[in-house]
Design an enzyme around this catalytic site. Structure first.
Site, PDB file in Angstrom:
ATOM      1  N   ARG A  12      -5.372 -30.295 -24.050  1.00  0.00           N
ATOM      2  CA  ARG A  12      -6.828 -30.168 -24.186  1.00  0.00           C
ATOM      3  C   ARG A  12      -7.437 -31.522 -24.530  1.00  0.00           C
ATOM      4  NH1 ARG A  12      -8.439 -29.248 -29.776  1.00  0.00           N
ATOM      5  NH2 ARG A  12      -6.631 -29.411 -31.147  1.00  0.00           N
ATOM      6  N   GLY A  13      -8.749 -31.583 -24.454  1.00  0.00           N
ATOM      7  CA  GLY A  13      -9.486 -32.760 -24.896  1.00  0.00           C
ATOM      8  C   GLY A  13      -9.068 -34.047 -24.215  1.00  0.00           C
ATOM      9  N   ILE A  14      -8.927 -35.094 -25.016  1.00  0.00           N
ATOM     10  CA  ILE A  14      -8.562 -36.413 -24.495  1.00  0.00           C
ATOM     11  C   ILE A  14      -7.195 -36.374 -23.827  1.00  0.00           C
ATOM     12  CG2 ILE A  14      -7.988 -38.781 -25.164  1.00  0.00           C
ATOM     13  CD1 ILE A  14     -10.072 -38.520 -27.418  1.00  0.00           C
ATOM     14  N   ARG A  34       1.973 -27.329 -28.966  1.00  0.00           N
ATOM     15  CA  ARG A  34       2.642 -26.325 -29.796  1.00  0.00           C
ATOM     16  C   ARG A  34       2.720 -24.977 -29.092  1.00  0.00           C
ATOM     17  NH1 ARG A  34       0.844 -27.590 -36.103  1.00  0.00           N
ATOM     18  NH2 ARG A  34       1.882 -29.615 -36.197  1.00  0.00           N
ATOM     19  N   GLY A  82      -2.371 -35.182 -32.297  1.00  0.00           N
ATOM     20  CA  GLY A  82      -2.854 -35.506 -33.635  1.00  0.00           C
ATOM     21  C   GLY A  82      -3.625 -34.347 -34.243  1.00  0.00           C
ATOM     22  N   TYR A 145      -6.538 -39.297 -42.207  1.00  0.00           N
ATOM     23  CA  TYR A 145      -6.610 -39.533 -40.761  1.00  0.00           C
ATOM     24  C   TYR A 145      -6.706 -41.027 -40.461  1.00  0.00           C
ATOM     25  CZ  TYR A 145      -8.280 -38.970 -35.933  1.00  0.00           C
ATOM     26  OH  TYR A 145      -8.421 -39.026 -34.565  1.00  0.00           O
ATOM     27  N   LYS A 149      -4.055 -43.363 -38.316  1.00  0.00           N
ATOM     28  CA  LYS A 149      -4.466 -44.039 -37.080  1.00  0.00           C
ATOM     29  C   LYS A 149      -4.388 -45.559 -37.221  1.00  0.00           C
ATOM     30  CE  LYS A 149      -5.310 -40.440 -34.522  1.00  0.00           C
ATOM     31  NZ  LYS A 149      -4.514 -40.181 -33.299  1.00  0.00           N
TER      32      LYS A 149
END
Length: 239
Positions: A12-14, A34, A82, A145, A149
């Site tokens: 999903r997403g990026i 997952r 992440g 976070y 990163k």
């Protein structure tokens, strides 16, 4: 030639945008998540999905073994998976801190270590780590976070020096605020506040992050390693 590409958290997403970009370019794409379910958009290109929790070294090894059997050794690794557990420092539990680092930073260590063994043997490879502008700028309520990163930058630059002689490049892409499901839950007021701090005055599209990743994994970027490429509309410039 079609390469074996793995995108962690590519469901999903990026991560999905990155996986689609490689698939559209003709590469053999695998994603981990997952759930282990392959998104329909990717399935159309014959991509595969492997169930894997990157906080478990055993699951990481099993996922790579399955991908290697189907697509061959991973030649391009994008460490994207992440999580966030945002809260102010005094409210942040030990688990809030360590679980985010275990997924975002130590998880990257696990997958890069597993991939690099075969890349060293082949004397070539591309690794791209997905960091964040928050890792460079900092953000209230995101100490865990941001630490995870930011840690990816030191990790990548150390590996760039360690693995460069074997034609393996390690680079970092640091997105700013991207228009995904994760940011869609923000209030209109918060979204306006964020955009006000972005020189380009808008959110990024996932495909714009994917384009930077594709470039770093290309032959044209063969002499780029240890770099941090911001895709943030100018939000983090100067860092």
């Amino acid at each position: 030639m079609s390469r074996s590409v793995l995108v962690t958290g590519g469901n999903r997403g990026i991560g999905l945008a990155i996986a689609l970009s490689f698939a559209e370019g003709g590469d053999k794409v695998a994603v981990t998540s997952r759930s282990g379910e392959v998104p329909a958009e990717l399935a159309a290109y014959g991509a595969i999905a492997v169930k894997c929790d990157i906080t478990d070294a055993g699951q990481v090894d099993a996922a790579f073994t399955e991908i290697e059997e189907k697509h061959g050794p991973v030649e391009v690794l994008v460490a994207n998976a992440g999580i966030t557990k945002d809260t102010l420092l005094l409210r942040m539990s030990e688990d809030d801190f360590t679980s985010v680092l275990d997924t975002n930073l130590t998880g990257a260590f696990r997958v890069v270590k597993r991939a690099s063994a075969k890349m060293l043997r082949a004397r070539k490879g591309r690794v791209v780590l997905i960091s964040s502008v928050v890792g460079l700028l900092g953000s209230p309520g995101q100490a865990n976070y941001a630490a995870s990163k930011s840690g990816l930058v030191g990790f990548a630059r150390s590996l760039a020096r360690e693995l460069g002689s074997r034609n393996i490049t390690i680079n970092v892409v640091a997105p700013g605020f991207v228009d995904t499901d994760m940011t869609a839950v923000l209030s209109d007021e918060r979204r306006k506040e964020i955009v006000a701090g972005v020189p380009l005055g808008r959110y990024a599209q996932p495909a714009e992050v994917a384009a930077a990743v594709r470039f770093l994994a290309s032959d044209e970027a063969a002499y780029i390693t240890g770099a941090v490429v911001p895709v943030d509309g100018g939000l983090g410039m100067g860092h």
